[in-house]
Design a protein around this motif. Sequence first.
Motif, PDB file in Angstrom:
ATOM      1  N   PHE A  48      16.739 -10.160 -35.934  1.00  0.00           N
ATOM      2  CA  PHE A  48      16.821  -9.335 -35.113  1.00  0.00           C
ATOM      3  C   PHE A  48      17.749  -9.998 -33.907  1.00  0.00           C
ATOM      4  O   PHE A  48      18.620  -8.805 -33.311  1.00  0.00           O
ATOM      5  CB  PHE A  48      15.290  -9.020 -34.593  1.00  0.00           C
ATOM      6  N   ILE A  49      17.814 -10.966 -33.379  1.00  0.00           N
ATOM      7  CA  ILE A  49      18.552 -11.294 -32.613  1.00  0.00           C
ATOM      8  C   ILE A  49      20.014 -11.140 -32.726  1.00  0.00           C
ATOM      9  O   ILE A  49      20.855 -10.948 -31.659  1.00  0.00           O
ATOM     10  CB  ILE A  49      18.011 -12.959 -32.049  1.00  0.00           C
ATOM     11  N   PHE A  50      20.138 -11.670 -33.772  1.00  0.00           N
ATOM     12  CA  PHE A  50      21.715 -11.734 -34.129  1.00  0.00           C
ATOM     13  C   PHE A  50      22.398 -10.549 -34.507  1.00  0.00           C
ATOM     14  O   PHE A  50      23.426 -10.138 -34.256  1.00  0.00           O
ATOM     15  CB  PHE A  50      22.110 -12.665 -35.136  1.00  0.00           C
ATOM     16  N   PHE A  51      21.824  -9.579 -35.119  1.00  0.00           N
ATOM     17  CA  PHE A  51      22.231  -8.236 -35.593  1.00  0.00           C
ATOM     18  C   PHE A  51      21.978  -7.063 -34.827  1.00  0.00           C
ATOM     19  O   PHE A  51      22.611  -5.994 -34.903  1.00  0.00           O
ATOM     20  CB  PHE A  51      22.013  -8.079 -37.136  1.00  0.00           C
ATOM     21  N   SER A  52      20.780  -7.115 -33.812  1.00  0.00           N
ATOM     22  CA  SER A  52      20.634  -5.735 -33.118  1.00  0.00           C
ATOM     23  C   SER A  52      21.484  -5.457 -32.274  1.00  0.00           C
ATOM     24  O   SER A  52      21.816  -4.178 -31.896  1.00  0.00           O
ATOM     25  CB  SER A  52      19.140  -6.161 -32.405  1.00  0.00           C
ATOM     26  N   PRO A  53      22.315  -6.601 -31.460  1.00  0.00           N
ATOM     27  CA  PRO A  53      23.340  -5.993 -30.853  1.00  0.00           C
ATOM     28  C   PRO A  53      24.444  -5.257 -31.442  1.00  0.00           C
ATOM     29  O   PRO A  53      25.363  -4.318 -30.881  1.00  0.00           O
ATOM     30  CB  PRO A  53      24.103  -7.114 -30.134  1.00  0.00           C
ATOM     31  N   ARG A  54      24.766  -5.404 -32.720  1.00  0.00           N
ATOM     32  CA  ARG A  54      25.601  -4.416 -33.548  1.00  0.00           C
ATOM     33  C   ARG A  54      25.310  -3.086 -33.866  1.00  0.00           C
ATOM     34  O   ARG A  54      26.140  -2.295 -33.963  1.00  0.00           O
ATOM     35  CB  ARG A  54      25.980  -5.387 -34.895  1.00  0.00           C
ATOM     36  N   VAL A  55      23.872  -3.314 -33.882  1.00  0.00           N
ATOM     37  CA  VAL A  55      23.134  -1.825 -34.445  1.00  0.00           C
ATOM     38  C   VAL A  55      22.906  -1.011 -33.173  1.00  0.00           C
ATOM     39  O   VAL A  55      23.000   0.295 -32.900  1.00  0.00           O
ATOM     40  CB  VAL A  55      22.126  -2.138 -35.291  1.00  0.00           C
ATOM     41  N   ILE A  56      22.178  -1.575 -32.110  1.00  0.00           N
ATOM     42  CA  ILE A  56      21.848  -0.949 -30.787  1.00  0.00           C
ATOM     43  C   ILE A  56      22.568  -1.018 -29.707  1.00  0.00           C
ATOM     44  O   ILE A  56      23.299  -2.213 -29.462  1.00  0.00           O
ATOM     45  CB  ILE A  56      20.119  -1.657 -30.490  1.00  0.00           C
ATOM     46  N   ASP A  57      22.857   0.015 -29.216  1.00  0.00           N
ATOM     47  CA  ASP A  57      23.768   0.112 -28.007  1.00  0.00           C
ATOM     48  C   ASP A  57      23.096  -0.235 -26.770  1.00  0.00           C
ATOM     49  O   ASP A  57      22.206   0.683 -26.129  1.00  0.00           O
ATOM     50  CB  ASP A  57      24.348   1.328 -27.883  1.00  0.00           C
ATOM     51  N   PHE A  58      23.019  -1.518 -26.175  1.00  0.00           N
ATOM     52  CA  PHE A  58      22.413  -1.757 -24.970  1.00  0.00           C
ATOM     53  C   PHE A  58      22.939  -1.498 -23.749  1.00  0.00           C
ATOM     54  O   PHE A  58      22.584  -1.503 -22.582  1.00  0.00           O
ATOM     55  CB  PHE A  58      22.192  -3.266 -25.014  1.00  0.00           C
ATOM     56  N   ASN A  59      24.279  -0.697 -23.727  1.00  0.00           N
ATOM     57  CA  ASN A  59      24.917  -0.298 -22.437  1.00  0.00           C
ATOM     58  C   ASN A  59      25.208  -1.332 -21.509  1.00  0.00           C
ATOM     59  O   ASN A  59      25.120  -1.412 -20.412  1.00  0.00           O
ATOM     60  CB  ASN A  59      24.481   0.698 -21.795  1.00  0.00           C
TER      61      ASN A  59
END
Length: 139
Positions: A48-59
């Motif tokens: 979750f930590i390493f791949f969520s920034p690639r999938v979720i746009d945190f703006n």
Amino acid sequence: MRAVITTTAPSAPLPMNAVWRTIRGYVLWQYERGTLHYDIMVTLILIFIFFSPRVIDFNDKPIARNSHPTDVVVTTDGEGRLLYQVAASSISAGDDRSTREQLLGIIEPISGAVSIVSYETVTDRKGHVQSYKVTVRRE
């Protein structure tokens, strides 16, 4: 009265109950360190930590900032003099004396009492003044 005792084996837990129990154990962090389930929980967290920034746009884009808010870059030379690079936009066009006074007005609040040894203009390919390189000595 007579009591009737039946000896039936308890039914095996349904597979869904076992799945929910495992999920509840993950959520409540009930597994001991070094067990397979503990390792699975840690692996899921790392994924979750390493791949969520690639999938979720945190703006969370970085803000473009001017690296030198005062448009002055200070360096030193080997002889103990200070070299300043002042943006041309900070200086209005004028004669040599006017330019020196404006440069001193910008440099003195930064470094205190100094005297200008020399200055030169830095131009682009078209000859437009981009900045001034000012050599100063502390008084």
